[in-house]
Design an enzyme around this catalytic site. Sequence first.
Site, PDB file in Angstrom:
ATOM      1  N   GLY A 212       0.836  -1.207   0.000  1.00 49.71           N
ATOM      2  CA  GLY A 212       0.000   0.000   0.000  1.00 49.71           C
ATOM      3  C   GLY A 212       0.858   1.239   0.000  1.00 49.71           C
ATOM      4  O   GLY A 212       2.040   1.174  -0.317  1.00 49.71           O
ATOM      5  N   ASN A 213       0.271   2.381   0.322  1.00 52.65           N
ATOM      6  CA  ASN A 213       1.047   3.615   0.418  1.00 52.65           C
ATOM      7  C   ASN A 213       0.426   4.530   1.453  1.00 52.65           C
ATOM      8  O   ASN A 213      -0.592   4.205   2.053  1.00 52.65           O
ATOM      9  CB  ASN A 213       1.159   4.279  -0.959  1.00 52.65           C
ATOM     10  CG  ASN A 213      -0.203   4.608  -1.521  1.00 52.65           C
ATOM     11  OD1 ASN A 213      -0.914   5.442  -0.985  1.00 52.65           O
ATOM     12  ND2 ASN A 213      -0.585   3.918  -2.598  1.00 52.65           N
ATOM     13  N   HIS A 214       1.034   5.695   1.652  1.00 49.55           N
ATOM     14  CA  HIS A 214       0.642   6.580   2.756  1.00 49.55           C
ATOM     15  C   HIS A 214      -0.521   7.512   2.442  1.00 49.55           C
ATOM     16  O   HIS A 214      -0.840   8.379   3.240  1.00 49.55           O
ATOM     17  CB  HIS A 214       1.834   7.449   3.176  1.00 49.55           C
ATOM     18  CG  HIS A 214       2.948   6.661   3.783  1.00 49.55           C
ATOM     19  ND1 HIS A 214       2.781   5.920   4.922  1.00 49.55           N
ATOM     20  CD2 HIS A 214       4.234   6.489   3.389  1.00 49.55           C
ATOM     21  CE1 HIS A 214       3.927   5.333   5.222  1.00 49.55           C
ATOM     22  NE2 HIS A 214       4.815   5.648   4.296  1.00 49.55           N
TER      23      HIS A 214
END
Length: 402
Positions: A212-214
Amino acid sequence: MSYLSGKKILLGVTGGIAAYKTTYLVRLLVKAGATVKVVMTPASREFVTPLTLSTLSKNPVLSHFTNEEDENDTWNNHVDLGLWADYMIIAPVTANTMSKMVGGTIDNLLLAVYCSAKCPVFYAPAMDLDMYKHPSTQHNFKQLESYGNHMIPAGVGELASGLSGEGRMAEPEEIVSYVEDYISDKLPLKSKSALITAGPTYEPIDPVRFIGNHSSGKMGGALAMELAHLGAQVVLIMGPSHVITNHNNIDRQNVTTAQQMYDAVHKHIDSVDIAIFSAAVADYRPVNRADQKIKKSADTLSIELVKNPDILASVGAMKLRPFLVGFALETDNELDYAFAKAEKKNTDLLILNSLRDKGAGFKKDTNKITIIDRQKNVIPFDTKSKTEVAKDIINEIIKRTS
Ligand code: C5P
């Protein structure tokens, strides 16, 4: 969220039995997010108490030019009150007050406020059926209309006199809807529809882990809320995010993976006028998702990845497509990469964020953007809250689509 959210409403109450319904009306207006101040005629205080209305509106209720009960005996400035309001609603309005509104007789604070108000004025008549039908009343309706006031028509039904007919004040819910419809009819994106992608995507590795990412979804959420506030019908396709987007015009569809986001976008894209792709879509996903949690054994672990579909590019390639806005988050050579991206993905506008800018980036409440259009115009903006940034982006869209 209602169109009344954040609006300042002045409620005038006159002396008819329907005044008791203003307790519900004040509650509904406050619940819709409006700030409500109540002005009463002296006669109306016989029908509903100022204490009830001040408690519900959370503001003092005024009915005289001076506060006689107050030892300082201050003057209630009708001009300030009239100018304060975004909208004035007089409900119920009696035949007597209506005739004074028509003739300009100012013998109480409510009438002085009415004559000072510069905002749209709505009035909800309430009276017995024969008074309602009387030529003077009908004449006054026309006169008030010619002054630009908006009548919320009375309904037909049982009246306080025991008779049945026209003259029953519109129900509080109807009054609220009437004003909401008035506001929404004037909004610049009233008949437009928009699709927004927002937040990250999570690409599962096994039942426990993901890539995933932020991204927080804050920017996309702010865009959805602003578009909805301006009257657009919004489909918000949101990856995993805690951002709340509560508005009657927003149809939120929560998704997890890029493929789900792609499918949701293509289900709706043909029916929207504007599409904004603010999601931080994972570029790759694991080829295989393990059915069981992957156990820790060897010192290294390789996961084979495959490219996800580029959702924005897939819409950019459509023959007939909505007005298309993409985002680009860059860390170096920002403008060059942004121009290339706008070309490749065929966007009408590209919103560039640079991670080198202090005010921009994941999870922050602020953003700093530069907008690039098809003619390669570069429009820089200062660091602002994401809500203000959303307004800037939408202003540019409105300029180019209307
Ligand atoms: O190529 P890049 O990821 O930098 O492009 C960013 C833009 O493309 C954003 O508007 C993003 O929402 C969109 N995008 C997409 N699908 C992907 C990757 C990016 O819609 N798979």
